[in-house]
Design a protein around this motif. Sequence first.
Motif, short mmCIF file in Angstrom:
data_model
loop_
_atom_site.label_atom_id
_atom_site.label_comp_id
_atom_site.label_asym_id
_atom_site.label_seq_id
_atom_site.Cartn_x
_atom_site.Cartn_y
_atom_site.Cartn_z
N THR A 27 0.84 -1.19 0.00
CA THR A 27 0.00 0.00 0.00
C THR A 27 0.87 1.25 0.00
N ASN B 92 -5.04 4.10 1.78
CA ASN B 92 -5.55 4.08 0.41
C ASN B 92 -5.63 2.63 -0.02
N THR B 93 -5.60 2.38 -1.30
CA THR B 93 -5.80 1.02 -1.79
C THR B 93 -4.75 0.07 -1.24
N TYR C 25 -3.26 -3.72 -1.70
CA TYR C 25 -3.18 -4.81 -2.66
C TYR C 25 -2.64 -6.05 -1.95
#
Length: 176
Positions: free
Chosen positions: A34, A135-136, A138
């Motif tokens: 991230t 945030n995103t 993965y």
Amino acid sequence: MAKALATFAGGCFWCMVKPFDRYEGVHSVISGYTGGNIANPTYEQVCTNTTGHREAIQITYDDEIISYGELLNIFWRQIDPTDPGGQFYDRGESYQTAIYTHSPEQQRLAEQSKQALEESGRFDKPIVTDIIPANTFYPAEEGHQHYYLKNPGHYNRYAVGSGRERFKLETWGEET
């Protein structure tokens, strides 16, 4: 049940899963990446220290059983929060520490926790762990998930050989 997320970067994600896995109220701990600027990064890409991503873990937990504050306390006891260049054997931005917050309340608690650690006198250098809005996230490749269970011999040699286990014992005076 009130499910919540916590995301922490503490250097090598292999070493960050086991400490959280054993607590009641923790439903899952996922290794991943991230904070960076490319979608769906691979381990090889993140290890180049050019993606902006950090190795991290994302915890799904029941905040009626274990609080975010308790998770922060566990996190601090796994890392050297004074090291700006990575963690133990692992160097570079992908191994720098961070707390990724999912709400203003998590941000507030993380800031308070960091300040309390700074004021505790336990460390003689500044606390450099970043506190960043999440945030995103993965998920890492399957081979990296719960590495300590899949490859216990290698995991244990790495955790000891990297200096992490010695640091934790010397800093906190007990198994953490």
